[in-house]
Motif scaffolding. Structure first.
Motif, short mmCIF file in Angstrom:
data_model
loop_
_atom_site.label_atom_id
_atom_site.label_comp_id
_atom_site.label_asym_id
_atom_site.label_seq_id
_atom_site.Cartn_x
_atom_site.Cartn_y
_atom_site.Cartn_z
N LEU A 62 0.82 -1.38 -0.01
CA LEU A 62 -0.10 0.07 0.08
C LEU A 62 1.18 1.23 -0.13
N SER A 63 1.37 1.70 -1.27
CA SER A 63 2.24 2.52 -1.39
C SER A 63 1.69 3.92 -0.75
N ILE A 64 0.33 4.23 -0.55
CA ILE A 64 -0.06 5.70 -0.25
C ILE A 64 0.30 5.53 1.18
N VAL A 65 0.46 4.46 2.25
CA VAL A 65 0.67 4.78 3.40
C VAL A 65 2.14 4.14 3.89
N ARG A 66 2.82 3.45 2.62
CA ARG A 66 4.00 2.79 2.93
C ARG A 66 4.03 1.88 3.78
N GLU A 67 3.16 0.73 3.60
CA GLU A 67 2.99 -0.33 4.60
C GLU A 67 2.67 -1.42 3.56
N ILE A 68 2.73 -2.57 4.02
CA ILE A 68 2.52 -3.96 3.26
C ILE A 68 1.70 -4.78 4.29
N TRP A 69 0.50 -5.10 3.50
CA TRP A 69 -0.53 -5.66 4.23
C TRP A 69 -0.75 -7.19 3.74
N SER A 70 -1.31 -7.82 4.81
CA SER A 70 -1.53 -9.27 4.45
C SER A 70 -3.13 -9.48 4.31
N ALA A 71 -3.37 -10.69 3.98
CA ALA A 71 -5.08 -10.96 3.76
C ALA A 71 -5.51 -10.61 5.24
N GLY A 72 -5.10 -11.25 6.27
CA GLY A 72 -5.51 -10.87 7.52
C GLY A 72 -5.62 -9.39 7.76
N ASP A 73 -4.86 -8.27 7.51
CA ASP A 73 -4.76 -7.01 7.63
C ASP A 73 -5.76 -6.46 6.80
N VAL A 74 -6.14 -6.95 5.63
CA VAL A 74 -7.33 -6.54 4.84
C VAL A 74 -8.79 -6.84 5.30
N LEU A 75 -8.72 -7.89 6.07
CA LEU A 75 -10.19 -8.32 6.98
C LEU A 75 -10.21 -7.63 8.13
N LEU A 76 -8.95 -7.63 8.85
CA LEU A 76 -9.13 -6.53 9.91
C LEU A 76 -9.67 -5.20 9.67
N ALA A 77 -8.94 -4.62 8.64
CA ALA A 77 -9.39 -3.10 8.45
C ALA A 77 -10.66 -2.91 7.90
N ALA A 78 -11.39 -4.05 7.00
CA ALA A 78 -12.60 -4.21 6.73
C ALA A 78 -13.74 -4.30 8.10
N GLY A 79 -13.28 -4.97 8.91
CA GLY A 79 -14.05 -5.15 9.98
C GLY A 79 -13.98 -3.80 10.85
N ILE A 80 -12.91 -3.21 10.83
CA ILE A 80 -12.92 -1.92 11.57
C ILE A 80 -13.72 -0.71 10.83
N ALA A 81 -13.62 -0.75 9.56
CA ALA A 81 -14.28 -0.02 8.90
C ALA A 81 -15.65 -0.02 8.93
N THR A 82 -16.18 -1.41 8.94
CA THR A 82 -17.55 -1.63 9.11
C THR A 82 -18.38 -1.31 10.21
N LEU A 83 -17.36 -1.57 11.47
CA LEU A 83 -17.95 -0.96 12.67
C LEU A 83 -18.00 0.50 12.74
N VAL A 84 -17.05 1.18 12.35
CA VAL A 84 -16.86 2.70 12.36
C VAL A 84 -17.90 3.16 11.49
N TYR A 85 -18.17 2.63 10.30
CA TYR A 85 -19.30 3.40 9.62
C TYR A 85 -20.63 2.90 10.18
N ALA A 86 -20.81 1.69 10.28
CA ALA A 86 -22.08 1.39 11.03
C ALA A 86 -22.54 2.33 12.27
N ARG A 87 -21.54 2.38 13.26
CA ARG A 87 -21.70 3.05 14.45
C ARG A 87 -21.94 4.63 14.29
N THR A 88 -20.99 5.00 13.40
CA THR A 88 -21.42 6.70 12.89
C THR A 88 -22.78 6.95 12.18
N THR A 89 -23.07 6.01 11.55
CA THR A 89 -24.50 6.08 10.92
C THR A 89 -25.72 5.73 11.73
N ALA A 90 -25.58 5.10 12.87
CA ALA A 90 -26.37 4.60 13.94
C ALA A 90 -27.75 5.51 14.14
N SER A 91 -27.36 6.48 14.49
CA SER A 91 -28.52 7.62 14.69
C SER A 91 -29.10 8.07 13.65
#
Length: 175
Positions: free
Chosen positions: A141-170
């Motif tokens: 991921l050159s934009i953040v100068r990191e290398i991700w694993s498949a696990g990192d992708v799923l972890l990030a997707a889970g966190i994004a899902t949580l943040v989006y869902a909870r932000t829009t909950a109200s």
């Protein structure tokens, strides 16, 4: 991981653009938050303290143990949106680290020396002997100068899902 922070902020911004609020995100009730603190103290403490007995095997055990503690936190909060994605991602990372003694990093992804030197506690160059190489850090991921694993992708997707869902909950409750 800066990339996960970027993903979480992006999810929050998307939620705000859909009429959500940071107050709704902040109101998220999480069980066992002390587990996150314990995992952080364990991993960061071992890296800062760096005792003589902290061999590479012991360092891998610290990383695995701290990630399993986070997995326990996520399991305690499994009813939250995205928790299962994050659990699976974290456990994939635990499997590859436990099998190899560190997170293997693909040589072609970036300059492996930099990644291995900066995070010597939990990274190593990928070799022909690497177990489960497809679960290692192979996605640059050159934009953040990191290398991700498949696990990192799923972890990030889970966190994004949580943040989006909870932000829009109200805003969803008023629809």
């Amino acid at each position: 991981m800066i990339g996960i922070v970027v993903v979480a902020v992006g999810a929050a911004v998307a939620g705000l653009l859909r009429g959500g609020s940071l107050g709704a995100l902040a109101a998220t009730e999480a069980r066992g938050l002390w587990l996150v603190y314990a995992a952080l103290v364990l991993q960061v403490g071992a890296q800062i303290w760096s005792p003589v007995w902290l061999t590479s095997s012991a360092a891998a055990a610290v990383v695995v143990a701290s990630n399993l503690i986070i997995a326990l936190f996520l399991a305690a909060n499994r009813k939250l949106p995205g928790a299962w994605l994050a659990i699976v991602g974290l456990l994939l990372n635990v499997v590859v680290i436990a099998a190899n003694g560190a997170m293997p990093v693909a040589e072609g992804a970036v300059d492996v020396r930099v990644v291995v030197d900066e995070g010597a506690l939990k990274h190593e160059p990928m070799t022909d002997d690497t177990v489960f190489p497809w679960l290692g850090d192979v996605l640059p991921l050159s934009i953040v100068r990191e290398i991700w694993s498949a696990g990192d992708v799923l972890l990030a997707a889970g966190i994004a899902t949580l943040v989006y869902a909870r932000t829009t909950a109200s805003s969803r409750a008023s629809d």
